[in-house]
Scaffold this motif. Structure first.
Motif, PDB file in Angstrom:
ATOM      1  N   ASP A   1       0.870  -1.174   0.000  1.00  0.00           N
ATOM      2  CA  ASP A   1       0.000   0.000   0.000  1.00  0.00           C
ATOM      3  C   ASP A   1       0.906   1.223   0.000  1.00  0.00           C
ATOM      4  OD1 ASP A   1      -1.937   1.929   0.276  1.00  0.00           O
ATOM      5  OD2 ASP A   1      -2.367   1.497   2.382  1.00  0.00           O
ATOM      6  N   GLY A   2       1.150   1.763  -1.178  1.00  0.00           N
ATOM      7  CA  GLY A   2       2.049   2.913  -1.268  1.00  0.00           C
ATOM      8  C   GLY A   2       3.457   2.561  -0.831  1.00  0.00           C
TER       9      GLY A   2
ATOM     10  N   GLY B   1      -5.962   9.066   0.241  1.00  0.00           N
ATOM     11  CA  GLY B   1      -5.429   7.793  -0.253  1.00  0.00           C
ATOM     12  C   GLY B   1      -6.457   6.690  -0.343  1.00  0.00           C
TER      13      GLY B   1
ATOM     14  N   HIS C   1      -3.119   3.862   4.143  1.00  0.00           N
ATOM     15  CA  HIS C   1      -2.672   5.095   3.494  1.00  0.00           C
ATOM     16  C   HIS C   1      -2.989   6.361   4.296  1.00  0.00           C
ATOM     17  CE1 HIS C   1      -0.713   5.651  -0.434  1.00  0.00           C
ATOM     18  NE2 HIS C   1      -0.991   6.933  -0.229  1.00  0.00           N
TER      19      HIS C   1
END
Length: 304
Positions: free
Chosen positions: A95-96, A204, A224
């Motif tokens: 996630d990111g 996000g 996020h």
């Protein structure tokens, strides 16, 4: 998480129940070799067995939850003080800037040494939330609850957030039918209203950031949070960016089922967004009434 791009249009592809790679945009298909699908198929089989049997009190043999966790893998992390943390996880993805692990009791976010400041930003973002005093819908349960923070050897940071039973990352479910995407949109609209109440933009919202319980239609905006900021710091002249991201996420998880959605739903998802989450929720309420005939609980029979 590994992503696959369509050779025809460059869109992101997802794996359907037959094991084919399907483009959510142009409908193009590609296929793995059997040996490449072996591990994937076994995991999906275990997941399906679990979801089908979890509420069956007459299930024989071992507990139904054991079906799922038979497929768990294990990794270890060392803290600054030399303690070893074993993480037994069923599923992991990116996630990111964080590696995320689904464990039995936690959702674990691990940040590398170059991204460790994001761990504090994530916690700061969550702490800025203000839940309405009359929280009759239990909206506080739609947000992460910290179980522990650990400084890792080499400069990384691990954050462990509480995971309730049957809560899974949205990417595990692949494309979903409109009636299921509808309740996910409803939960995300509720979440955006809390963000609005808190004068916040999450920044996000995505498929990777959302975890759902398919049995009770619960959702948590888990990931996020390091992008969270106050509304005044964001240009909302063309609409609330969280509401845009909500729509993009919904279109993505509709995937190959987009053509099955009511026209009112597609018009909402592809149309303009409100500056205010409360107004947007009113618009979505009309979609539920006119496109789905009102609110009703749709049993989610997950087919992996």
């Amino acid at each position: 998480m590994i992503s696959f791009k369509c050779k025809n249009c460059g869109g992101e592809m997802s794996v359907d129940s037959s094991g084919a790679l399907v483009c959510e945009y142009c409908g193009g298909k590609s296929f793995f070799e059997d040996k490449e699908l072996l591990g994937y198929r076994e995991f999906r089989k275990q997941m399906l067995n679990y979801l089908r049997g979890i509420h069956d009190e007459k299930a024989e043999g071992k507990k139904t939850e054991d079906y799922l966790w038979d497929s768990a893998e294990e990794t270890q992390f060392e803290t600054n003080d030399g303690e070893m943390i074993s993480v037994r996880y069923l599923y992991s993805y990116v996630d990111g800037d964080a590696d995320v692990y689904l464990t039995k009791k936690n959702s674990i976010f691990v940040f590398g040494s170059g991204d460790n400041s994001l761990a504090d930003k994530m916690l700061s973002g969550i702490q800025q939330l203000t839940i309405p005093p009359a929280d009759v819908k239990g909206l506080h349960e739609c947000f992460p609850r910290l179980n522990g923070r650990y400084d890792l050897k080499g400069g990384g940071v691990m954050l462990a957030f509480a995971r309730t039973d049957n809560l899974f990352p949205l990417p595990m479910f692949g494309s979903l039918k409109p009636e299921h995407v509808a309740w996910i949109v409803s939960r995300l609209e509720n979440i955006c209203c809390v963000l609005n109440y808190s004068d916040m933009i999450h920044g996000g919202i995505s498929e990777e950031a959302v975890w759902i319980n398919p049995f009770n239609h619960h959702a948590v905006l888990m990931g996020h949070w390091w992008s969270a900021t106050k509304i005044r710091a964001v240009n909302t002249a063309f609409g609330n960016p969280d509401l845009k991201a909500l729509r993009q996420t919904a279109v993505k998880i509709l995937g190959i089922h987009k053509d099955e959605a009511p026209k009112e739903m597609i018009k909402f998802l592809e149309g303009g967004v409100s500056q205010d989450a409360y107004d947007d929720f009113e618009k979505w309420d009309k979609v539920i009434e006119n496109g789905f005939g009102g609110r009703r609980f749709a049993q989610m029979n997950v087919n992996f």
